[in-house]
Scaffold this motif. Structure first.
Motif, PDB file in Angstrom:
ATOM      1  N   THR A   1       0.847  -1.190   0.000  1.00 50.75           N
ATOM      2  CA  THR A   1       0.000   0.000   0.000  1.00 50.75           C
ATOM      3  C   THR A   1       0.886   1.246   0.000  1.00 50.75           C
ATOM      4  O   THR A   1       1.697   1.423   0.904  1.00 50.75           O
TER       5      THR A   1
ATOM      6  N   LYS B   1      -4.364   9.899   4.941  1.00 54.99           N
ATOM      7  CA  LYS B   1      -3.826   8.821   5.781  1.00 54.99           C
ATOM      8  C   LYS B   1      -3.982   9.144   7.268  1.00 54.99           C
ATOM      9  O   LYS B   1      -4.141   8.239   8.097  1.00 54.99           O
TER      10      LYS B   1
ATOM     11  N   THR C   1      -6.660   4.436   3.524  1.00 50.84           N
ATOM     12  CA  THR C   1      -5.563   3.925   2.713  1.00 50.84           C
ATOM     13  C   THR C   1      -5.629   4.430   1.275  1.00 50.84           C
ATOM     14  O   THR C   1      -6.662   4.904   0.806  1.00 50.84           O
TER      15      THR C   1
END
Length: 257
Positions: free
Chosen positions: A155, A195, A200
């Motif tokens: 990610t 964030k 995400t």
């Protein structure tokens, strides 16, 4: 309305027609609008009037963040898709970008950015920016390079604003792009604030966008000037004066050596 596609034009009119044509081929099943915000002094003469197209003429270059915020305020879509004019959709349907937000942990969704039909764009995404990360990059240890190859399931901490989607409600909640950024780092800053909401970033390889890139700045010197100014502001905003001093020192040393 499902999605508002926001395209900022500055000296890129010659790309716009192909960009819009490719967009309309990949919007099946979506209620959409396209907003082109024009930072050129001259009008956009190559675009034909259409029911799905709204053009905002600024008559001056307001910068990326301010112009995109203006368009976002007028947008009617649940999802905002910020897209560079020098792009073309190569693969997939934009409904996939919308559906990715069915996961409540997702804050921003980006398509896969390519510089050719088979090559992912460098710096399309990356890990969080810090002094250590910049030092490692300068020494050739580019940790974010993992996002430049297909199949990464990591990610990212940020994704490029050349093609980025976000819910309008979230965009408004974090007060949009920081207009103190004229060009560069406004996308990194936006992602950092998303964030901080414990959300995400997602890169969706089922939607692929060709990005020609680098058409907005006229010279490399101009690009560097804008880049360093935005980088300085980013560090001052998020890390304070001491790290800004260290950043400038590191930059000076890298130029010497």
């Amino acid at each position: 309305m499902d999605i508002s596609i926001i395209i900022l034009n500055y000296k890129s009119e010659h790309y716009l027609v192909r960009c819009l044509d490719s967009l309309r081929k990949h919007l099946t099943g979506l209620a959409y609008e396209i907003i082109v915000i024009n930072n050129d002094e001259s009008d956009l003469l190559s675009l034909c009037p259409a029911n799905d197209l709204h053009i905002i003429h600024n008559q001056q270059n307001e910068g990326f963040a301010k112009a995109c915020n203006k368009a976002a305020n007028l947008a009617k879509g649940e999802i905002l898709f910020f897209l560079n004019p020098d792009t073309e959709i190569l693969l997939g349907n934009l409904v996939d970008l919308k559906n990715a937000f069915n996961d409540s942990s997702v804050g921003i969704v980006a398509p896969q950015l390519l510089i050719s039909p088979t090559k992912i764009q460098p710096w399309n995404a990356g890990f969080k920016i810090s002094l250590w990360e910049i030092l490692a990059n300068n020494l050739g240890y580019i940790h974010s390079k993992i996002f430049w190859s297909k199949g990464s399931d990591l990610t990212p901490d940020w994704v490029s604003g050349a093609a980025l989607t976000i819910k309008k409600s979230l965009f408004e909640n974090i007060q949009g792009f920081d207009e103190n950024f004229f060009m560069y780092f406004e996308d990194v800053d936006l992602c950092k604030r998303v964030k901080e909401k414990s959300l995400t970033m997602v890169i969706l390889p089922t939607v692929q966008v060709l990005h020609i890139g680098g058409q907005s700045a006229s010279t490399t010197a101009e690009q560097k000037k804008q880049y360093y100014a935005s980088q300085d502001y980013y560090f001052k905003k998020h890390f304070g004066q001491f790290q800004l001093f260290c950043l400038k020192l590191l930059r000076s040393l890298s130029m010497i050596f």
